[in-house]
Design an enzyme around this catalytic site. Structure first.
Site, PDB file in Angstrom:
ATOM      1  CG  ASP A   1      -3.956  -0.897  -2.583  1.00  0.00           C
ATOM      2  OD1 ASP A   1      -3.086  -1.609  -2.041  1.00  0.00           O
ATOM      3  OD2 ASP A   1      -3.730   0.258  -2.988  1.00  0.00           O
TER       4      ASP A   1
ATOM      5  CE  LYS B   1      -7.001  -2.243   2.066  1.00  0.00           C
ATOM      6  NZ  LYS B   1      -7.182  -3.635   1.642  1.00  0.00           N
TER       7      LYS B   1
ATOM      8  CB  CYS C   1       5.542   1.014   5.484  1.00  0.00           C
ATOM      9  SG  CYS C   1       4.973   2.688   5.270  1.00  0.00           S
TER      10      CYS C   1
ATOM     11  CB  CYS D   1       1.679   3.241   1.643  1.00  0.00           C
ATOM     12  SG  CYS D   1       3.307   3.163   2.395  1.00  0.00           S
TER      13      CYS D   1
HETATM   14  C1  LIG Z   1       1.335   8.657  -1.867  1.00  0.00           C
HETATM   15  C2  LIG Z   1       1.491   7.155  -1.903  1.00  0.00           C
HETATM   16  C3  LIG Z   1       2.632   6.576  -1.370  1.00  0.00           C
HETATM   17  C4  LIG Z   1       2.794   5.189  -1.388  1.00  0.00           C
HETATM   18  N1  LIG Z   1       3.962   4.662  -0.900  1.00  0.00           N
HETATM   19  C5  LIG Z   1       4.188   3.339  -1.018  1.00  0.00           C
HETATM   20  C6  LIG Z   1       5.446   2.788  -0.660  1.00  0.00           C
HETATM   21  O1  LIG Z   1       6.362   3.509  -0.241  1.00  0.00           O
HETATM   22  N2  LIG Z   1       5.627   1.452  -0.805  1.00  0.00           N
HETATM   23  C7  LIG Z   1       4.652   0.636  -1.307  1.00  0.00           C
HETATM   24  O2  LIG Z   1       4.892  -0.559  -1.457  1.00  0.00           O
HETATM   25  N3  LIG Z   1       3.436   1.122  -1.648  1.00  0.00           N
HETATM   26  C8  LIG Z   1       3.188   2.459  -1.522  1.00  0.00           C
HETATM   27  N4  LIG Z   1       1.984   2.975  -1.931  1.00  0.00           N
HETATM   28  C9  LIG Z   1       0.842   2.049  -2.211  1.00  0.00           C
HETATM   29  C10 LIG Z   1       0.864   1.390  -3.583  1.00  0.00           C
HETATM   30  O3  LIG Z   1       0.993   2.348  -4.595  1.00  0.00           O
HETATM   31  C11 LIG Z   1      -0.433   0.601  -3.733  1.00  0.00           C
HETATM   32  O4  LIG Z   1      -0.584  -0.257  -2.624  1.00  0.00           O
HETATM   33  C12 LIG Z   1      -0.461  -0.243  -5.002  1.00  0.00           C
HETATM   34  O5  LIG Z   1      -0.299   0.563  -6.143  1.00  0.00           O
HETATM   35  C13 LIG Z   1      -1.774  -1.013  -5.100  1.00  0.00           C
HETATM   36  O6  LIG Z   1      -1.807  -1.758  -6.271  1.00  0.00           O
HETATM   37  P1  LIG Z   1      -3.202  -2.284  -6.874  1.00  0.00           P
HETATM   38  O7  LIG Z   1      -2.872  -2.990  -8.114  1.00  0.00           O
HETATM   39  O8  LIG Z   1      -3.996  -2.941  -5.817  1.00  0.00           O
HETATM   40  O9  LIG Z   1      -3.957  -0.918  -7.225  1.00  0.00           O
HETATM   41  P2  LIG Z   1      -3.511   0.159  -8.316  1.00  0.00           P
HETATM   42  O10 LIG Z   1      -2.062   0.087  -8.632  1.00  0.00           O
HETATM   43  O11 LIG Z   1      -4.054   1.457  -7.813  1.00  0.00           O
HETATM   44  O12 LIG Z   1      -4.278  -0.322  -9.625  1.00  0.00           O
HETATM   45  C14 LIG Z   1      -5.662  -0.469  -9.698  1.00  0.00           C
HETATM   46  C15 LIG Z   1      -6.054  -0.397 -11.162  1.00  0.00           C
HETATM   47  O13 LIG Z   1      -7.416  -0.777 -11.300  1.00  0.00           O
HETATM   48  C16 LIG Z   1      -8.012   0.072 -12.252  1.00  0.00           C
HETATM   49  N5  LIG Z   1      -9.462   0.118 -12.020  1.00  0.00           N
HETATM   50  C17 LIG Z   1     -10.133   0.852 -11.105  1.00  0.00           C
HETATM   51  N6  LIG Z   1     -11.454   0.671 -11.249  1.00  0.00           N
HETATM   52  C18 LIG Z   1     -11.608  -0.225 -12.266  1.00  0.00           C
HETATM   53  C19 LIG Z   1     -12.753  -0.803 -12.886  1.00  0.00           C
HETATM   54  N7  LIG Z   1     -13.984  -0.483 -12.514  1.00  0.00           N
HETATM   55  N8  LIG Z   1     -12.549  -1.688 -13.888  1.00  0.00           N
HETATM   56  C20 LIG Z   1     -11.289  -2.020 -14.288  1.00  0.00           C
HETATM   57  N9  LIG Z   1     -10.181  -1.473 -13.753  1.00  0.00           N
HETATM   58  C21 LIG Z   1     -10.354  -0.590 -12.752  1.00  0.00           C
HETATM   59  C22 LIG Z   1      -7.343   1.415 -12.035  1.00  0.00           C
HETATM   60  O14 LIG Z   1      -7.442   2.234 -13.199  1.00  0.00           O
HETATM   61  C23 LIG Z   1      -5.910   1.011 -11.732  1.00  0.00           C
HETATM   62  O15 LIG Z   1      -5.095   0.974 -12.869  1.00  0.00           O
HETATM   63  C24 LIG Z   1       1.786   4.363  -1.949  1.00  0.00           C
HETATM   64  C25 LIG Z   1       0.636   4.951  -2.500  1.00  0.00           C
HETATM   65  C26 LIG Z   1       0.494   6.326  -2.497  1.00  0.00           C
HETATM   66  C27 LIG Z   1      -0.730   6.942  -3.122  1.00  0.00           C
END
Ligand SMILES: Cc1cc2nc3c(=O)[nH]c(=O)nc-3n(C[C@H](O)[C@H](O)[C@H](O)COP(=O)(O)OP(=O)(O)OC[C@H]3O[C@@H](n4cnc5c(N)ncnc54)[C@H](O)[C@@H]3O)c2cc1C
Length: 395
Positions: free
Chosen positions: A296, A304, A339, A162
């Site tokens: 991400d 992202k 965002c 984000c």
């Molecule tokens: C401070 C902050 C503010 C944000 N604000 C916003 C917002 O306002 N709006 C918005 O839409 N988004 C926002 N985001 C971004 C959003 O949270 C992420 O883009 C989203 O969670 C990404 O999802 P994901 O499934 O790709 O990754 P994640 O939700 O991070 O999940 C990844 C998962 O993979 C697992 N993993 C890691 N390594 C391994 C491995 N080796 N083997 C198996 N599993 C593994 C982890 O444990 C985790 O559970 C924000 C993020 C932050 C930190």
């Protein structure tokens, strides 16, 4: 031990859970497994509001077990190695899991150790960060306790979760200082490695005015390289000249550098930058047809966010099911992302745009304006939509 599933999902975060739910809703007979090491899943967008003192850190989390859809197997382990030519992954425990189809969604890696002195100091002595459940509580503690001096906020070079989030906490802090009567004793500085406040002009223009109105001083092309917590100094490298710049702080909120996870970037699935190399419209891997990625960790060239995943997941599920039925991959992702840039305790700019940087706005009014209604959406509407809609595969 070895195991086989029709569909294996790597990562049970925002993207992994959403895809699993959508697949189950579409066809309950599918044999799906999620590989996910954590007991808890956090709604990370809430961490901005936790850092601003509006929620407790625990309110952002749920037990992973309660989110894994009924009928989906949970393999509680880390994936270590991908062997896409053999349709196999290997976990940290040394188990092999084979699959017919693979969905890769392990998120982004936060590189705390890329800023010298950060790992040792974060959570103490005025150094805080919203980017972990373990440190987000310290953000509010240091904002609340600052009565005078310099409040520094940083944004690193490269992709972060984000892109607007580093700014949001800066504006919240400024608003808190003002509301608590200490604003005139505090300098608020927002340092960023990039050359502008926001990538899309329409929203950038609003945010420049917000920063100006609030007296937040942006310092562009500043990349944080070291925290000297003893002397409360932040050391930057000037991105164009390489010159060292030192700024004294009384509190500093750090957005750490981030990258593709190491186990992804060293694998055969990686493309440029180490991200999982997928077609930007179909979400199918560019070299391994039975592999898809989203979220991400993917190479999708958009900001992202969880909001982007809400639009990516239905495309991925539709195309994966088409592939299983030997049909053409007809669904296409247009790069939509969103965002919600919080600009204070009662205002927000809801940026929504696609790959071309064109606004892709939901509401029939000018979303480039700060609005209280959009702040309420962020605080109450979006968390409910997330837990009860998106993660259930309903919206
Ligand atoms: C401070 C902050 C503010 C944000 N604000 C916003 C917002 O306002 N709006 C918005 O839409 N988004 C926002 N985001 C971004 C959003 O949270 C992420 O883009 C989203 O969670 C990404 O999802 P994901 O499934 O790709 O990754 P994640 O939700 O991070 O999940 C990844 C998962 O993979 C697992 N993993 C890691 N390594 C391994 C491995 N080796 N083997 C198996 N599993 C593994 C982890 O444990 C985790 O559970 C924000 C993020 C932050 C930190």
């Amino acid at each position: 031990m070895s195991d086989h599933h029709q569909i294996v999902i790597v990562g049970g975060g925002t993207a992994g859970i959403t895809v699993a739910s959508r697949l189950r809703n579409a066809d309950p007979s599918l044999d799906i497994a999620i590989v996910e090491p954590s007991d808890k899943h956090y709604y990370q967008p809430l961490w901005t509001l936790v850092g601003g003192g509006m929620f407790e850190p625990e309110e952002s989390g749920r037990d992973e077990a309660s989110l894994i859809p009924y009928g989906v197997a949970w393999i509680k382990d880390y994936v270590e190695t991908f062997s896409p030519n053999a349709n196999r992954i290997t976990t940290r425990n040394g188990d092999d899991i084979t699959y017919d189809y693979l969905v890769v969604a392990p998120g982004i890696q936060v590189n705390w150790d890329q800023v010298k002195g950060l790992k040792e100091s974060v959570g103490k002595d005025g150094v805080c960060s919203n980017y972990s459940i373990d440190t987000v509580g310290s953000t509010w503690e240091f904002i609340r306790n600052l009565k005078a001096g310099v409040a520094l906020f940083t944004q690193p070079a490269g992709a972060v979760k984000c892109g607007g989030a580093p700014q949001k906490i800066c504006y919240l802090a400024e608003d808190h200082f003002r509301r608590s009567g200490v604003r005139d004793k505090i300098d608020v500085i927002f340092t960023l490695a990039g050359p502008r406040l926001f990538a899309v002009d329409r929203y950038r223009e609003t945010l420049e005015k917000v920063a100006q109105r609030k007296g937040v001083e942006p310092r562009f092309r500043h990349n944080l390289v070291e925290i000297r917590s003893g002397s409360k100094e932040a050391v930057y490298s000037q991105m164009d000249t390489g010159e060292e710049i030192v700024i004294k702080y009384d509190m500093i909120h750090v957005t750490p550098p981030m990258s593709a996870p190491d186990f992804v970037s060293r694998s055969e699935l990686a493309g440029e930058g180490g991200w999982v190399d997928v077609d930007k419209h179909t979400l199918q891997h560019t070299r391994f047809a039975n592999v898809f990625a989203l979220g991400d960790a993917s190479s999708l060239p958009t900001s992202k966010t969880g909001a982007a995943i809400r639009k990516q997941a239905p495309v991925l599920v539709s195309n994966l099911r088409s592939l299983m039925q030997q049909q053409p991959l007809a669904a296409s992702y247009d790069g939509y992302t969103s965002c919600p840039v919080v600009t204070g305790y009662d205002s927000l700019v809801l940026a929504e745009f696609d790959y071309s940087g064109q606004p892709a706005e939901t509401f029939p009014f000018d979303q480039a304006k700060e609005r209280f209604s959009m702040f309420l959406l962020k605080k109450f509407g979006l968390p409910a939509l997330y837990w009860h809609g998106m993660l259930q595969g309903r919206v």
